[in-house]
Design an enzyme around this catalytic site. Structure first.
Site, mmCIF file in Angstrom:
data_model
loop_
_atom_site.group_PDB
_atom_site.id
_atom_site.type_symbol
_atom_site.label_atom_id
_atom_site.label_comp_id
_atom_site.label_asym_id
_atom_site.label_seq_id
_atom_site.Cartn_x
_atom_site.Cartn_y
_atom_site.Cartn_z
ATOM 1 N N CYS A 135 30.676 -3.190 -37.650
ATOM 2 C CA CYS A 135 29.995 -4.467 -37.917
ATOM 3 C C CYS A 135 28.763 -4.702 -37.058
ATOM 4 C CB CYS A 135 30.978 -5.620 -37.754
ATOM 5 S SG CYS A 135 32.142 -5.716 -39.123
ATOM 6 N N PRO A 266 28.543 6.602 -36.979
ATOM 7 C CA PRO A 266 27.138 6.674 -36.527
ATOM 8 C C PRO A 266 26.899 6.490 -35.029
ATOM 9 C CG PRO A 266 27.504 4.766 -37.988
ATOM 10 C CD PRO A 266 28.811 5.460 -37.861
ATOM 11 N N TYR A 267 27.905 6.069 -34.275
ATOM 12 C CA TYR A 267 27.686 5.817 -32.845
ATOM 13 C C TYR A 267 28.566 6.708 -31.976
ATOM 14 C CZ TYR A 267 24.916 2.046 -34.548
ATOM 15 O OH TYR A 267 23.935 1.342 -35.203
ATOM 16 N N GLY A 268 28.260 6.675 -30.680
ATOM 17 C CA GLY A 268 29.059 7.441 -29.725
ATOM 18 C C GLY A 268 30.421 6.798 -29.542
ATOM 19 N N GLU A 271 32.910 -0.819 -28.779
ATOM 20 C CA GLU A 271 33.839 -1.561 -27.932
ATOM 21 C C GLU A 271 34.719 -2.557 -28.673
ATOM 22 O OE1 GLU A 271 30.523 -1.786 -28.118
ATOM 23 O OE2 GLU A 271 29.758 -3.773 -27.630
ATOM 24 N N HIS A 295 32.183 3.249 -20.292
ATOM 25 C CA HIS A 295 31.168 2.331 -20.815
ATOM 26 C C HIS A 295 31.834 1.290 -21.731
ATOM 27 C CE1 HIS A 295 27.226 1.105 -22.471
ATOM 28 N NE2 HIS A 295 27.915 0.960 -23.592
ATOM 29 N N GLU A 296 32.674 1.761 -22.620
ATOM 30 C CA GLU A 296 33.339 0.834 -23.549
ATOM 31 C C GLU A 296 34.324 -0.055 -22.798
ATOM 32 O OE1 GLU A 296 31.770 0.778 -26.267
ATOM 33 O OE2 GLU A 296 30.797 2.699 -25.887
ATOM 34 N N HIS A 299 32.598 -2.944 -21.420
ATOM 35 C CA HIS A 299 32.308 -3.991 -22.406
ATOM 36 C C HIS A 299 33.446 -5.008 -22.545
ATOM 37 C CE1 HIS A 299 28.464 -2.976 -24.150
ATOM 38 N NE2 HIS A 299 28.829 -1.782 -24.575
ATOM 39 N N GLU A 318 24.540 -4.464 -22.954
ATOM 40 C CA GLU A 318 24.462 -3.019 -22.710
ATOM 41 C C GLU A 318 24.026 -2.666 -21.286
ATOM 42 O OE1 GLU A 318 25.895 -1.023 -24.536
ATOM 43 O OE2 GLU A 318 26.072 -2.122 -26.427
ATOM 44 N N ASP A 375 19.151 -2.812 -36.378
ATOM 45 C CA ASP A 375 19.498 -1.384 -36.423
ATOM 46 C C ASP A 375 18.264 -0.524 -36.171
ATOM 47 O OD1 ASP A 375 22.184 -1.701 -36.904
ATOM 48 O OD2 ASP A 375 22.038 -1.408 -39.080
ATOM 49 N N TYR A 383 19.713 -0.553 -22.675
ATOM 50 C CA TYR A 383 20.665 0.139 -21.806
ATOM 51 C C TYR A 383 20.013 0.511 -20.483
ATOM 52 C CZ TYR A 383 23.569 1.054 -25.990
ATOM 53 O OH TYR A 383 24.339 0.928 -27.110
ATOM 54 N N LYS A 565 22.341 9.120 -32.820
ATOM 55 C CA LYS A 565 21.655 9.649 -31.644
ATOM 56 C C LYS A 565 21.266 11.124 -31.819
ATOM 57 C CE LYS A 565 22.780 10.660 -26.809
ATOM 58 N NZ LYS A 565 23.887 10.668 -25.837
HETATM 59 N N1 BES Z 1 28.046 -1.207 -28.715
HETATM 60 C C1 BES Z 1 27.555 0.117 -28.581
HETATM 61 C C2 BES Z 1 27.420 0.848 -29.892
HETATM 62 C C3 BES Z 1 26.510 0.162 -30.888
HETATM 63 C C4 BES Z 1 25.276 -0.301 -30.518
HETATM 64 C C5 BES Z 1 26.914 0.031 -32.188
HETATM 65 C C6 BES Z 1 24.473 -0.921 -31.439
HETATM 66 C C7 BES Z 1 26.097 -0.595 -33.115
HETATM 67 C C8 BES Z 1 24.872 -1.071 -32.737
HETATM 68 C C9 BES Z 1 28.431 0.956 -27.650
HETATM 69 O O1 BES Z 1 28.957 0.260 -26.591
HETATM 70 C C10 BES Z 1 27.566 2.034 -27.072
HETATM 71 O O2 BES Z 1 26.704 1.717 -26.312
HETATM 72 N N2 BES Z 1 27.786 3.290 -27.438
HETATM 73 C C11 BES Z 1 27.038 4.421 -26.977
HETATM 74 C C12 BES Z 1 27.934 5.403 -26.305
HETATM 75 C C13 BES Z 1 28.295 5.060 -24.924
HETATM 76 C C14 BES Z 1 29.261 6.101 -24.428
HETATM 77 C C15 BES Z 1 27.120 4.903 -23.993
HETATM 78 C C16 BES Z 1 26.461 5.171 -28.149
HETATM 79 O O3 BES Z 1 26.885 4.913 -29.282
HETATM 80 O O4 BES Z 1 25.608 6.013 -27.938
HETATM 81 ZN ZN ZN Z 2 27.572 -0.212 -25.113
#
Ligand code: BES
Ligand code: ZN
Length: 618
Positions: A135, A266-268, A271, A295-296, A299, A318, A375, A383, A565
């Site tokens: 979401c 789509p993400y790493g 949270e 990291h999570e 959050h 972040e 997005d 970050y 990424k």
């Molecule tokens: N909340 C983010 C992921 C996110 C950001 C989803 C923006 C949708 C829109 C999550 O906490 C995050 O920062 N993930 C990182 C990985 C993390 C290990 C640093 C990522 O996805 O690269």
């Molecule tokens: Zn994050």
């Protein structure tokens, strides 16, 4: 003070707020539709309220009741990324302080941007379909009408009817199950989230999931095929949680379960409360990429308790999460590790600002998001510029322990609230009353509202980075006649994180000559590396040196996983490799249907196949 607005939402969070959301969903995997209802308990915040607006995107609305009475409603025109405002007029007027239940009967569309519906062939087990939601930032509105702004926090309860043979999990505590008397092939699972959360933290995953305990409050969910490896990789979860608690106070969310998604996630990681999501691309086999979990975990306080009021203040989520994540790594290993991670972050920031352009306003710590799809604005700036600011303040204000005490106070001052950068700054000045002179020396305008690199470069301990720097300089300075001097011994003692840093540093420089990357493959055999963070940077390096051999490997990587990424930069590099541009476009066209909707959209834009105006029809 000027009234705050959320440029990404149609709702007026100053006029009314949602206290609770009651979801009833019937999942239909065949038609890829969720049918159901959402009952919002809203509270009126202004004198009189005669209508209200909720966010929706690609929803079909059938009927709306307010306190059981039929209400009139209309869906406004579709905005290309915000979706359509749903205007509801109850049959009576509401007054300040009054609560009302707004019950909306609706269904989603198969292209809902929050969802990816996977065919059995796209899963590890190949036998059952799979569904997951994402979401953040503003996709919740494509699965339920809501006040889709992080300024509003609500508790939620969900009853989800899903195929009997599958498991459903949500960002909440499971509250039992019962047969679905209307559909004998399905059963209903119940979930309860007792802590008020913003809409972007609502999450659901359905699939042939198995689970395994990995800690006293943590269970790992994954497809059977992935569970063993993941359980090893994330075994330190409880230690990380305890470390976080020692920094910022008690963990309030009861459970901290982990869920490994399919490779198209789509993400790493994400949270989601009670149910952290993680990409399988962070399972390296040696725990080298497992630090993302901290990291999570960060959050759970920074973001999930104290939340950015709008996405313009995303750095509050972040930047603070990165700061805490790095303190956790400092405490669990040693301070040199924290410093090393900070150096990597600074270089990452340099690289991204170079790509985005140093006058690009989206590189402001607090950007203006009017008519900007969040997005698309997403980058490492919130970050890493955020982290750099917090580290800078740590140094100015008396070091890590002093600053952690401040962050602890910050969390409990603003827990359960949504705040802006001004709220943060006011509290900072209040907490450090005695150090106002120090704080006044900070060039706030340059940090917050100016594009490009920050006004001050923090000093970090380079012990762990030195090897990476020396080796990357050797490669970039080497003449062709000197290539013989490299050997596998160069990297024998480097950790995976150091290899990542070595390659990242090379990516900041001009492309290496082709002969150089070929020699690098001969001596380091990077083509065989499965660690995705290393592989990603290595393939980029090769593509930038125009090495044909890297093309099939890169095409494989962008089609076998969908983490933005990795996927976006690799597709962009393939596009810039003119000889193979068409091949990249063909691969995209071929896989588009099975890609995550966000990945398909963003890569389509990167490849100049979609324009903004066309996006609505996409
Ligand atoms: N909340 C983010 C992921 C996110 C950001 C989803 C923006 C949708 C829109 C999550 O906490 C995050 O920062 N993930 C990182 C990985 C993390 C290990 C640093 C990522 O996805 O690269
Ligand atoms: Zn994050």
């Amino acid at each position: 003070m000027a009234e705050e607005m959320d440029p990404c939402s149609f709702t007026s969070f100053q006029k009314y707020t949602t206290k609770h959301l009651n979801l009833r969903w019937h999942l239909n995997f065949k038609s890829r539709i969720i049918q159901g209802s959402a009952a919002l308990t809203i509270e009126v915040l202004e004198q009189k309220l005669s209508n209200l607006i909720l966010d929706t995107k690609d929803l079909k609305i059938f009927k709306i009741l307010v306190n059981g009475q039929k209400a009139t409603f209309s869906l406004g025109p579709k905005h290309w990324f915000k979706g359509s405002p749903l205007e509801i007029t109850p049959p009576f007027q509401l007054e300040r302080g009054q609560q009302a239940v707004v019950e909306i009967f609706y269904e989603t569309c198969p292209e809902a941007s929050a969802l990816q519906w996977l065919n059995p062939e796209q899963t590890a087990g190949k036998r059952h379909p799979f569904l997951f939601s994402q979401c953040q930032f503003i996709h919740c509105r494509s699965i339920t009408p809501c006040q889709d702004t992080p300024a509003v926090k609500q508790t939620y309860y969900a009853q989800v009817s899903a195929p009997k043979e599958l498991i459903a999990v949500m960002s909440a505590i499971c509250d039992g199950d019962e047969p679905d008397c209307k559909d004998s092939k399905q059963r209903i699972l119940q979930f309860r989230q007792k802590i008020p959360i913003p809409s972007y933290l609502i999450a659901i995953v359905v699939g042939a999931l198995e689970s395994r305990e990995i800690g006293p409050r943590s269970r790992l969910w994954a497809e059977k095929e992935a569970i063993e490896k993941a359980a090893f990789e994330f075994a330190q979860t409880e230690t990380m949680l305890k470390t976080a608690e020692s920094l910022v106070g008690p963990y309030l969310w009861e459970r901290y379960d982990l869920l490994v998604l399919p490779p198209s996630f789509p993400y790493g990681a994400m949270e989601n409360p009670c149910l952290m999501y993680v990409t399988p691309t962070s399972i390296a086999g040696d725990r080298s990429l497992a630090d993302g979990i901290s990291h999570e975990i960060a959050h759970c306080w920074m973001g999930n308790l104290v939340t950015n009021k709008t996405w313009e203040h995303f750095w509050l989520n972040e930047g603070h999460a990165v700061y805490i994540e790095r303190v956790i790594s400092g405490r669990m290993y040693n301070e040199k590790c924290r410093q090393f991670a900070a150096i990597g972050g600074w270089n990452y920031l340099c690289d991204s600002i170079k790509t985005l352009g140093k006058t690009n306003k989206l590189t402001n710590l607090v950007p203006n998001l009017a008519e900007v799809d969040p997005d698309e604005a997403f980058s490492c700036v919130p970050y890493e510029k955020g982290f750099a600011l917090l580290y800078h303040l740590e140094q100015l204000l008396g070091g890590q322990d002093v600053f952690i005490k401040f962050l602890h106070a910050y969390v409990w001052k603003f827990a359960f609230k949504s705040i802006t950068t001004d709220d943060w700054k006011t509290f900072l000045y209040d907490y450090f009353k005695d150090k106002a002179d120090v704080l006044n020396k900070v060039n706030w305008d340059a940090w917050m509202n100016t594009p490009g690199m920050p006004p001050a470069q923090p000093q970090y301990d380079t012990t762990l980075a030195d090897k990476c720097t020396t080796l990357s300089q050797r490669w970039s300075k080497a003449k062709e006649s000197e290539l013989y001097s490299f050997s596998s011994a160069d990297i024998e003692e480097m950790t995976p994180l150091q290899l990542i840093e070595f390659l990242s540093q090379l990516l900041l420089k001009d492309p290496l000559p082709l002969k150089h990357v070929q020699r690098m493959q001969d001596v380091y055999s990077f083509n065989a590396v499965t660690n995705m963070e290393i592989r990603f940077r290595w393939l980029r390096l090769c593509l930038r040196s125009k090495w044909d051999n890297a093309v099939p490997l890169a095409l494989r990587m962008v089609t076998e996983q969908g983490r933005l990424k990795f996927t976006r930069p690799l597709f962009r590099d393939l596009y810039d490799f003119t000889k193979f541009r068409q091949e990249a476009i063909n691969a995209y066209m071929k896989y588009k249907q099975s890609m995550h909707p966000c990945t398909a959209l963003l890569v389509g834009r990167d490849l100049h196949l979609l324009q903004e105006e066309l996006t609505a029809a996409f």
